[in-house]
Design a protein around this motif. Structure first.
Motif, short mmCIF file in Angstrom:
data_model
loop_
_atom_site.label_atom_id
_atom_site.label_comp_id
_atom_site.label_asym_id
_atom_site.label_seq_id
_atom_site.Cartn_x
_atom_site.Cartn_y
_atom_site.Cartn_z
N SER A 19 0.86 -1.18 0.00
CA SER A 19 0.00 0.00 0.00
C SER A 19 0.89 1.23 0.00
O SER A 19 1.99 1.22 0.57
CB SER A 19 -0.94 0.02 1.22
OG SER A 19 -0.20 0.18 2.42
N GLY A 20 0.41 2.28 -0.67
CA GLY A 20 1.20 3.50 -0.78
C GLY A 20 0.43 4.57 -1.52
O GLY A 20 -0.72 4.36 -1.92
N PRO A 21 1.03 5.71 -1.73
CA PRO A 21 0.35 6.82 -2.42
C PRO A 21 0.12 6.50 -3.89
O PRO A 21 0.83 5.65 -4.46
CB PRO A 21 1.32 7.99 -2.25
CG PRO A 21 2.65 7.35 -2.08
CD PRO A 21 2.41 6.08 -1.33
N ALA A 27 2.89 5.57 -6.84
CA ALA A 27 4.15 5.24 -6.18
C ALA A 27 4.90 4.14 -6.93
O ALA A 27 4.31 3.20 -7.47
CB ALA A 27 3.89 4.81 -4.75
N GLY A 62 4.61 9.92 0.74
CA GLY A 62 3.46 9.24 1.33
C GLY A 62 3.87 8.15 2.29
O GLY A 62 5.06 7.97 2.60
N ASP A 63 2.88 7.42 2.81
CA ASP A 63 3.11 6.31 3.72
C ASP A 63 3.10 5.00 2.94
O ASP A 63 2.23 4.78 2.08
CB ASP A 63 2.04 6.27 4.81
CG ASP A 63 2.09 7.50 5.70
OD1 ASP A 63 3.19 8.04 5.91
OD2 ASP A 63 1.02 7.92 6.19
N TYR A 64 4.04 4.12 3.28
CA TYR A 64 4.21 2.88 2.54
C TYR A 64 4.15 1.66 3.45
O TYR A 64 4.63 1.68 4.58
CB TYR A 64 5.57 2.85 1.83
CG TYR A 64 5.71 3.79 0.67
CD1 TYR A 64 5.63 3.32 -0.63
CD2 TYR A 64 5.94 5.16 0.86
CE1 TYR A 64 5.77 4.18 -1.72
CE2 TYR A 64 6.08 6.02 -0.21
CZ TYR A 64 6.00 5.52 -1.50
OH TYR A 64 6.14 6.38 -2.57
N SER A 123 7.42 6.26 6.20
CA SER A 123 6.98 7.45 5.44
C SER A 123 8.10 8.03 4.62
O SER A 123 9.27 8.04 5.04
CB SER A 123 6.44 8.52 6.40
OG SER A 123 5.31 8.04 7.11
N ASN A 170 7.08 16.25 -5.99
CA ASN A 170 6.32 16.29 -4.74
C ASN A 170 6.20 17.72 -4.23
O ASN A 170 7.15 18.50 -4.32
CB ASN A 170 7.03 15.45 -3.67
CG ASN A 170 7.17 14.01 -4.08
OD1 ASN A 170 6.18 13.33 -4.30
ND2 ASN A 170 8.41 13.54 -4.20
N ASP A 190 0.37 21.55 0.35
CA ASP A 190 0.26 21.11 -1.04
C ASP A 190 1.27 21.81 -1.95
O ASP A 190 1.19 21.69 -3.19
CB ASP A 190 -1.16 21.38 -1.56
CG ASP A 190 -2.20 20.55 -0.83
OD1 ASP A 190 -1.91 19.36 -0.57
OD2 ASP A 190 -3.27 21.08 -0.52
#
Length: 338
Positions: free
Chosen positions: A56-58, A61, A87-89, A106, A145, A173
């Motif tokens: 799972s990730g952004p 990714a 993002g979080d992975y 992260s 990013n 952002d």
């Protein structure tokens, strides 16, 4: 009596060498997985090829580096992995038969690298009005990013306008924006946004200031003095906005009235005309009574304007008119000579 118990067949890959958070594009700390049997015993004889992937990730990714490694003495280590997307992975590994999962870590943005316009670079605005938060830029790292807390400096390079701030900082952002209030003149205003040595800096915006709503009449051509009964030279008024600019879209009726003049004077000709492209021209006005005049020019919803004073001179004499003394009689005295 001595008995040796050896590990059973490998059943899972345990996450034993834990990585840490990192920045985008940076090689993360090594991740290690150990082959274990169903009872949790290390299987040192395991030498399978293990592939790592994102569980799972952004969105969008990807992983850089060597994604398949052979286990050595039951342990497989990934020591050159990079992640370009913030993002979080959660990562998972498998050899096709047994598998394992790493705990969450992260990836944060790398150092700010790029400045770019977010949205349109050219806008239109009525004079003396505000363009709210529409001049917007985005700061990103080398991997695209968003980068927060970056200072962006704003300045007017040409034209007349007031900016809401001279400098702003990017949000989470990577975005930051300012508002602009246009000046009074119809012109193009150029605004620049800059941030140090970032690629793309500075960026430029153009704001076209256009006429606003008509609020008043202005004399373009004043009437001039004339002789009674002779048509005045054409004179004109125009509709203007709050900055004094011609409002070419105005097509209302404009009325000419006497502000002051001789007793009994009237305006001959066409005292009400329709504006064309914002301009009303009076070209057939006749005044028959001699004296001094000032006109008031009016249109519904707009401020009136007064003309300069003009003088109407009497026309040349065309006849002698008897005012009084007609049909009188008297005695004529006559003395005769001897």
């Amino acid at each position: 009596f001595t008995m040796t118990i050896t590990a059973a067949a490998p059943a899972t890959l345990a996450y034993t060498l834990v990585t840490s958070n990192a920045t985008a594009g940076e090689v993360v700390a090594p991740l290690g997985f150990e082959a274990r049997d169903p009872f949790g015993n290390a299987v040192a004889s395991y030498t399978g090829n293990v592939t790592i992937s994102i569980s799972s990730g952004p969105p969008g990714a990807t992983i850089g580096g060597t994604l398949t490694r052979a286990a050595v003495a039951g342990v497989v280590t990934f020591d050159d992995l990079t992640f370009p997307v913030v993002g979080d992975y959660v990562l998972s590994v498998t050899d096709g038969t047994i598998a394992g999962v790493a705990t969450t870590f992260s990836i944060t943005a790398a150092t700010a690298a790029n400045l770019a316009v977010e949205g349109l670079t050219t806008r239109s605005l009525p004079v003396l009005s505000e363009l709210s938060d529409s001049l917007r830029v985005k700061v990103t790292d080398a991997f695209g990013n968003p980068v927060s807390s970056v200072t962006v400096n704003w300045s007017v390079q040409s034209g007349s306008a007031t900016l809401s701030a001279a400098s702003t900082q990017t949000d989470a952002d990577g975005l930051t924006a300012i508002s602009l209030t246009g000046g009074a003149l119809v012109e193009t205003v150029t605004i620049e946004a800059a941030s140090g040595t970032l690629a793309g800096s500075p960026v430029t915006f153009s704001v076209d200031l256009q006429p606003g709503t008509a609020v008043a009449l202005l004399m373009d051509t004043e009437p001039v003095s004339q002789t009674a009964g002779v048509t005045l030279a054409p004179f004109a008024v125009s509709a203007r906005d709050g900055g004094g600019n011609l409002v070419a879209t105005f097509t209302g009726n404009v009325v000419l009235a006497l502000e002051s003049g001789p007793v009994g004077a009237n305006i001959g000709g066409t005292p009400t005309v329709t504006a064309v492209a914002g301009v009303a021209t009076f070209n057939d006005i006749v005044l028959e009574t001699a004296g001094d005049y000032v006109f008031r020019v009016q249109s519904a919803g707009l401020a009136d304007v007064l003309t300069a004073s003009i003088t109407v001179a009497p026309a040349a004499a065309s006849e002698i008119q008897l005012i009084s003394g007609d049909a009188q009689s008297d005695t004529v005295a006559l003395t005769l000579a001897d």
